[in-house]
Design a protein around this motif. Structure first.
Motif, PDB file in Angstrom:
ATOM      1  N   ALA A  73      24.468  -7.127   3.791  1.00  0.00           N
ATOM      2  CA  ALA A  73      23.386  -6.566   2.970  1.00  0.00           C
ATOM      3  C   ALA A  73      22.266  -7.589   2.783  1.00  0.00           C
ATOM      4  O   ALA A  73      21.089  -7.218   2.701  1.00  0.00           O
ATOM      5  N   LEU A  74      22.618  -8.867   2.723  1.00  0.00           N
ATOM      6  CA  LEU A  74      21.586  -9.903   2.620  1.00  0.00           C
ATOM      7  C   LEU A  74      20.640  -9.812   3.810  1.00  0.00           C
ATOM      8  O   LEU A  74      19.424  -9.822   3.657  1.00  0.00           O
ATOM      9  N   ARG A  75      21.190  -9.709   4.998  1.00  0.00           N
ATOM     10  CA  ARG A  75      20.382  -9.638   6.220  1.00  0.00           C
ATOM     11  C   ARG A  75      19.640  -8.309   6.321  1.00  0.00           C
ATOM     12  O   ARG A  75      18.467  -8.252   6.642  1.00  0.00           O
ATOM     13  N   GLU A  76      20.346  -7.222   6.040  1.00  0.00           N
ATOM     14  CA  GLU A  76      19.767  -5.897   6.223  1.00  0.00           C
ATOM     15  C   GLU A  76      18.677  -5.573   5.193  1.00  0.00           C
ATOM     16  O   GLU A  76      17.890  -4.657   5.413  1.00  0.00           O
ATOM     17  N   ASN A  77      18.627  -6.303   4.106  1.00  0.00           N
ATOM     18  CA  ASN A  77      17.645  -6.026   3.065  1.00  0.00           C
ATOM     19  C   ASN A  77      16.465  -6.996   3.051  1.00  0.00           C
ATOM     20  O   ASN A  77      15.667  -6.991   2.108  1.00  0.00           O
ATOM     21  N   ILE A  78      16.340  -7.791   4.094  1.00  0.00           N
ATOM     22  CA  ILE A  78      15.192  -8.698   4.157  1.00  0.00           C
ATOM     23  C   ILE A  78      13.889  -7.902   4.212  1.00  0.00           C
ATOM     24  O   ILE A  78      12.971  -8.152   3.422  1.00  0.00           O
ATOM     25  N   ALA A  79      13.780  -6.942   5.108  1.00  0.00           N
ATOM     26  CA  ALA A  79      12.527  -6.179   5.257  1.00  0.00           C
ATOM     27  C   ALA A  79      12.130  -5.488   3.946  1.00  0.00           C
ATOM     28  O   ALA A  79      10.978  -5.608   3.521  1.00  0.00           O
ATOM     29  N   PRO A  80      13.033  -4.768   3.266  1.00  0.00           N
ATOM     30  CA  PRO A  80      12.637  -4.164   1.988  1.00  0.00           C
ATOM     31  C   PRO A  80      12.223  -5.202   0.937  1.00  0.00           C
ATOM     32  O   PRO A  80      11.290  -4.975   0.168  1.00  0.00           O
ATOM     33  N   ALA A  81      12.891  -6.338   0.934  1.00  0.00           N
ATOM     34  CA  ALA A  81      12.538  -7.387  -0.032  1.00  0.00           C
ATOM     35  C   ALA A  81      11.145  -7.943   0.256  1.00  0.00           C
ATOM     36  O   ALA A  81      10.360  -8.189  -0.665  1.00  0.00           O
ATOM     37  N   LEU A  82      10.820  -8.112   1.525  1.00  0.00           N
ATOM     38  CA  LEU A  82       9.507  -8.659   1.888  1.00  0.00           C
ATOM     39  C   LEU A  82       8.369  -7.717   1.489  1.00  0.00           C
ATOM     40  O   LEU A  82       7.277  -8.168   1.154  1.00  0.00           O
ATOM     41  N   LYS A  83       8.641  -6.419   1.499  1.00  0.00           N
ATOM     42  CA  LYS A  83       7.620  -5.454   1.097  1.00  0.00           C
ATOM     43  C   LYS A  83       7.190  -5.660  -0.353  1.00  0.00           C
ATOM     44  O   LYS A  83       6.073  -5.301  -0.717  1.00  0.00           O
ATOM     45  N   THR A  84       8.046  -6.233  -1.171  1.00  0.00           N
ATOM     46  CA  THR A  84       7.702  -6.445  -2.583  1.00  0.00           C
ATOM     47  C   THR A  84       6.703  -7.586  -2.762  1.00  0.00           C
ATOM     48  O   THR A  84       6.154  -7.745  -3.851  1.00  0.00           O
ATOM     49  N   LEU A  85       6.471  -8.373  -1.709  1.00  0.00           N
ATOM     50  CA  LEU A  85       5.616  -9.556  -1.825  1.00  0.00           C
ATOM     51  C   LEU A  85       4.153  -9.309  -1.474  1.00  0.00           C
ATOM     52  O   LEU A  85       3.306 -10.135  -1.792  1.00  0.00           O
ATOM     53  N   GLY A  86       3.864  -8.202  -0.796  1.00  0.00           N
ATOM     54  CA  GLY A  86       2.481  -7.944  -0.404  1.00  0.00           C
ATOM     55  C   GLY A  86       2.410  -7.239   0.930  1.00  0.00           C
ATOM     56  O   GLY A  86       3.356  -6.577   1.351  1.00  0.00           O
ATOM     57  N   PHE A  87       1.266  -7.404   1.624  1.00  0.00           N
ATOM     58  CA  PHE A  87       1.060  -6.766   2.917  1.00  0.00           C
ATOM     59  C   PHE A  87       1.782  -7.581   3.989  1.00  0.00           C
ATOM     60  O   PHE A  87       1.621  -8.794   4.067  1.00  0.00           O
ATOM     61  N   ASN A  88       2.560  -6.900   4.823  1.00  0.00           N
ATOM     62  CA  ASN A  88       3.365  -7.561   5.858  1.00  0.00           C
ATOM     63  C   ASN A  88       2.775  -7.345   7.247  1.00  0.00           C
ATOM     64  O   ASN A  88       2.578  -6.209   7.678  1.00  0.00           O
ATOM     65  N   TYR A  89       2.504  -8.442   7.937  1.00  0.00           N
ATOM     66  CA  TYR A  89       2.140  -8.421   9.354  1.00  0.00           C
ATOM     67  C   TYR A  89       3.438  -8.767  10.070  1.00  0.00           C
ATOM     68  O   TYR A  89       3.977  -9.854   9.887  1.00  0.00           O
ATOM     69  N   LYS A  90       3.957  -7.832  10.861  1.00  0.00           N
ATOM     70  CA  LYS A  90       5.287  -7.994  11.454  1.00  0.00           C
ATOM     71  C   LYS A  90       5.191  -8.105  12.974  1.00  0.00           C
ATOM     72  O   LYS A  90       4.474  -7.345  13.614  1.00  0.00           O
ATOM     73  N   TYR A  91       5.971  -9.035  13.509  1.00  0.00           N
ATOM     74  CA  TYR A  91       6.018  -9.239  14.955  1.00  0.00           C
ATOM     75  C   TYR A  91       7.474  -9.370  15.366  1.00  0.00           C
ATOM     76  O   TYR A  91       8.247 -10.093  14.738  1.00  0.00           O
ATOM     77  N   ASP A  92       7.842  -8.656  16.411  1.00  0.00           N
ATOM     78  CA  ASP A  92       9.206  -8.631  16.925  1.00  0.00           C
ATOM     79  C   ASP A  92       9.164  -9.230  18.323  1.00  0.00           C
ATOM     80  O   ASP A  92       8.782  -8.557  19.276  1.00  0.00           O
ATOM     81  N   VAL A  93       9.503 -10.508  18.424  1.00  0.00           N
ATOM     82  CA  VAL A  93       9.351 -11.223  19.688  1.00  0.00           C
ATOM     83  C   VAL A  93      10.682 -11.819  20.124  1.00  0.00           C
ATOM     84  O   VAL A  93      11.603 -11.974  19.321  1.00  0.00           O
ATOM     85  N   SER A  94      10.766 -12.154  21.386  1.00  0.00           N
ATOM     86  CA  SER A  94      11.919 -12.917  21.868  1.00  0.00           C
ATOM     87  C   SER A  94      11.392 -14.238  22.414  1.00  0.00           C
ATOM     88  O   SER A  94      10.318 -14.292  23.008  1.00  0.00           O
ATOM     89  N   LEU A  95      12.156 -15.278  22.147  1.00  0.00           N
ATOM     90  CA  LEU A  95      11.771 -16.635  22.542  1.00  0.00           C
ATOM     91  C   LEU A  95      12.998 -17.396  23.008  1.00  0.00           C
ATOM     92  O   LEU A  95      14.121 -17.081  22.605  1.00  0.00           O
ATOM     93  N   PRO A  96      12.805 -18.445  23.813  1.00  0.00           N
ATOM     94  CA  PRO A  96      13.952 -19.312  24.121  1.00  0.00           C
ATOM     95  C   PRO A  96      14.542 -19.839  22.807  1.00  0.00           C
ATOM     96  O   PRO A  96      13.802 -20.166  21.871  1.00  0.00           O
ATOM     97  N   ILE A  97      15.828 -19.898  22.729  1.00  0.00           N
ATOM     98  CA  ILE A  97      16.489 -20.245  21.468  1.00  0.00           C
ATOM     99  C   ILE A  97      16.027 -21.597  20.921  1.00  0.00           C
ATOM    100  O   ILE A  97      15.924 -21.775  19.712  1.00  0.00           O
TER     101      ILE A  97
END
Length: 169
Positions: A73-97
């Motif tokens: 639940a900690l991991r799965e609720n990050i996105a909803p928690a971030l919405k409480t902070l303001g406007f979210n610019y979101k990027y879903d990228v893959s990178l070398p580890i």
């Protein structure tokens, strides 16, 4: 997830960290297999090596389904928690580890002059997927001009992809 993600989930949604101390990063490892005793033996061996090699300095293992659900639940609720902070610019990228968090650090530097902005990241190490989030109190064209095309250019330099887990819409 980075420490800002954990703090936000704790503060915004009241979900407590299973660890007493604060850390720079939190990793949740979920496993499944056919033989629970064998799987547990392998997991314990892996955890021992992680601590021996200095890759972690604290940890906890769920001993019940409720504890495991709480950790997820900690991991799965990050996105909803971030919405409480303001406007979210979101990027879903893959990178070398080895470069996974460097993009977050670079965007933090780039956004340093933007009042009340936050930059943070979480994702999936197994598939090199980073959820980069930049947050401002409200939509801000100046902030967006700092973020884009910078994020895309950096992902290209790092030989990553701009269409990780969720693809391009």
């Amino acid at each position: 997830m980075d420490s800002l993600c954990m703090t936000t989930v704790n503060d915004s949604l009241g979900l407590a960290s299973p660890l007493e101390d604060k850390h720079n990063f939190y990793y949740i490892v979920e496993t499944s297999g056919m033989n629970e005793a064998h799987d547990m033996e392998k997991l314990e061996h892996c955890i021992e090596r992680v601590f021996e090699e200095g890759a972690a300095d604290d940890g906890v293992m769920a001993t019940s389904r409720d504890q495991a659900r709480h950790m997820m639940a900690l991991r799965e609720n990050i996105a909803p928690a971030l919405k409480t902070l303001g406007f979210n610019y979101k990027y879903d990228v893959s990178l070398p580890i080895t470069e996974m968090y460097s993009l977050v650090e670079k965007i933090q530097d780039k956004m340093a002059g933007v009042k009340d902005s936050l930059s943070l990241g979480y994702g999936h190490l197994g598939d090199n997927n980073l959820h980069l989030n930049v947050i401002t109190p409200s939509y801000d064209t100046q902030a967006l001009s700092l973020i884009e095309p910078f994020v895309y250019e950096e992902v290209a330099k790092l030989r990553g992809s701009i269409s990780a887990e969720h693809g391009v819409v």
